[in-house]
Design a protein around this motif. Sequence first.
Motif, short mmCIF file in Angstrom:
data_model
loop_
_atom_site.label_atom_id
_atom_site.label_comp_id
_atom_site.label_asym_id
_atom_site.label_seq_id
_atom_site.Cartn_x
_atom_site.Cartn_y
_atom_site.Cartn_z
N PRO A 1 0.51 -1.94 -0.27
CA PRO A 1 0.14 0.20 -0.29
C PRO A 1 0.83 1.05 -0.19
O PRO A 1 0.20 2.06 -0.24
CB PRO A 1 -0.52 0.14 1.64
CG PRO A 1 0.02 -0.42 2.19
CD PRO A 1 0.60 -1.98 0.93
N THR A 2 2.10 1.12 0.80
CA THR A 2 3.16 1.93 0.69
C THR A 2 4.17 2.28 -0.02
O THR A 2 5.02 0.83 -0.34
CB THR A 2 3.32 3.51 2.10
OG1 THR A 2 3.58 1.75 2.57
CG2 THR A 2 1.48 3.00 2.87
N LEU A 3 4.90 3.50 -0.37
CA LEU A 3 5.85 3.81 -1.24
C LEU A 3 7.19 3.16 -0.02
O LEU A 3 7.98 2.53 -0.33
CB LEU A 3 6.52 5.37 -1.16
CG LEU A 3 5.81 5.23 -2.43
CD1 LEU A 3 6.32 6.76 -2.91
CD2 LEU A 3 6.07 5.20 -3.59
N GLY B 1 6.71 5.43 -7.39
CA GLY B 1 7.51 6.19 -6.98
C GLY B 1 8.49 6.40 -7.76
O GLY B 1 9.33 6.78 -7.93
N GLY B 2 7.67 6.39 -9.35
CA GLY B 2 8.60 7.01 -10.22
C GLY B 2 9.06 5.64 -10.42
O GLY B 2 9.67 5.69 -12.05
N SER B 3 9.71 4.40 -10.83
CA SER B 3 10.05 2.84 -11.36
C SER B 3 8.85 2.63 -12.08
O SER B 3 8.21 2.37 -11.57
CB SER B 3 10.57 2.21 -10.29
OG SER B 3 11.54 3.41 -9.49
N ILE C 1 10.74 -10.79 -10.76
CA ILE C 1 10.14 -10.40 -9.20
C ILE C 1 9.63 -8.96 -9.59
O ILE C 1 10.63 -8.10 -9.32
CB ILE C 1 10.51 -10.71 -7.85
CG1 ILE C 1 11.04 -12.31 -8.53
CG2 ILE C 1 10.20 -10.22 -6.84
CD1 ILE C 1 12.43 -12.70 -7.09
N LEU C 2 7.95 -8.63 -8.98
CA LEU C 2 7.62 -6.80 -9.64
C LEU C 2 7.30 -7.09 -8.11
O LEU C 2 6.50 -7.40 -7.20
CB LEU C 2 7.61 -6.85 -10.34
CG LEU C 2 6.67 -5.42 -10.76
CD1 LEU C 2 8.42 -4.87 -10.91
CD2 LEU C 2 6.18 -5.12 -11.77
N ILE C 3 7.87 -6.05 -7.57
CA ILE C 3 6.82 -5.21 -6.26
C ILE C 3 6.49 -3.30 -6.61
O ILE C 3 7.25 -3.20 -7.04
CB ILE C 3 7.87 -5.04 -4.87
CG1 ILE C 3 8.46 -6.51 -5.02
CG2 ILE C 3 6.96 -4.21 -3.83
CD1 ILE C 3 9.88 -6.00 -3.78
#
Length: 502
Positions: A127-129, A153-155, A161-163
């Motif tokens: 849910p958060t950066l 967050g700009g990425s 594996i992706l977050i």
Amino acid sequence: MVRVPTLKYHKGTLILHPPPKGKEWLDFATWDDRVEKFRIPGIYYRPLVETLQAAKIEFIDDAKEFISLDLSPSVEMEPYPHQQEALLAWKKAGRKGVVVLPTASGKTYLAQLAMQATPRTTLIIVPTLDLLHQWYAQMEAAFPDLEVGLLGGGSKDRSPILIATYNSAAIHSETLGNRYALIIFDECHHLPTDFFRRIAEDAIAPYRLGLTATPERTDGTHRELDTLIGPVIYRKTPQDLSGQALADHKVVQIKVKLSPKERETYEKAIKTRNNFLKESNISLSSLEGWQLFVQASARSVAGRRAMLAHREAKEIASGTDGKLRVLAELIAQHYPESLLIFTNDNATVYRISQEFLIPAITHQTPVKERHEILNLFREGQYKTLVTSHVLNEGVDVPDARVAIILSGTGSAREYVQRLGRVLRKGKQPDKLAILYEVVAEDTSEERTSQRRRGGEDKPEPKEEPKHQQLELISFSEVNKPKKIPRAAESSVPWKTDDDSIT
């Protein structure tokens, strides 16, 4: 010559063409006149495949793009018993479902174990950066030979594996939907909203794991997690793990009396509010009642006066001078221990910060400043920290043994999250954590405290375990999608880590 049906993925949906024989699979499909083909929501991928397999219908699966991975961890730790039990329960449930564990009980490591047991491309939703970067650090440390990426967050990475944050994953759900075999929803109580639910609905991921300390939502939409992820398959409370994975703890409630002047003003405000509610036939015993009050307060002068009176009464109860005197006593009593202070509003945070010279963190605190404050707290240069809601979720708070709730909502989730901030054992095997609740006596705060501790937002509250201690001290001298059809019994069970999956 009969053409073999092909299953393809298209922007969150599946297209099966040409239509195969049989009727079982039609429960999942809707005819699309625009393309003159049957279209199936992505979330139905697994039951659809199982149904086709059970009916021995030959088809070509061009929908999935997930692949196998070598998920050999760099460091292996012995899991706690509850982590092993939760992993086993998830496997037995077909690798779908929600695990409910308190804050600080090792949900992230449980997710790592689930990934190792299901070594496929994995999408992790947070849910958060702050949580985005915490998960990234843990996954990089666990699997240094694999590419770990970020979305948010700009990425905008594309990696095995992706977050991703809930916001970014929802925006890109149609392109992410067929690339990951396993989706892990951290703090999964965020998922059942009109915007975020599309992450689960557009995905074909056959394996899904939800993690949360409290899945229940006041709007009742937590029931939709059964469809979006799977049912709750394992649950433990802070009391269940007290003295094992978590520190032993006790909750101490301190009741503070309002001063005569505060009491007079409080009663006057409550009377003004209650008279309006009675005339308007509104009860505040439910979320719907509160919404009606908000709407009614905007329609008339009397309504606005009632709402202002409600806020005044709440401010008196939450910010009474008696609470600050108790706070001063508790700080002195526990010095030089690390101590966390929680309030329900930023105004009280800044008041405490100014009067006690204590560093404060709110949603207005810049990210770099927040990290610097937390680092200094971790290193022991700051002994005390005051905050409102920003540390409830998604922030790695350094170990502390004592927490004080000066004011809060009736949310059981918030209560569990705040308690969790002092439950990490850290380097203290015999740690006894203490949570103080400072409550204004004979005010609405008492009922709010009962709700959050009693967990009234839970459908079936359980009897409080005997080993939890609750002390009462009175300081009187101080002033939606449709339901997924059930797949037919398959002679080819859905493959697990014991059976190779392509």
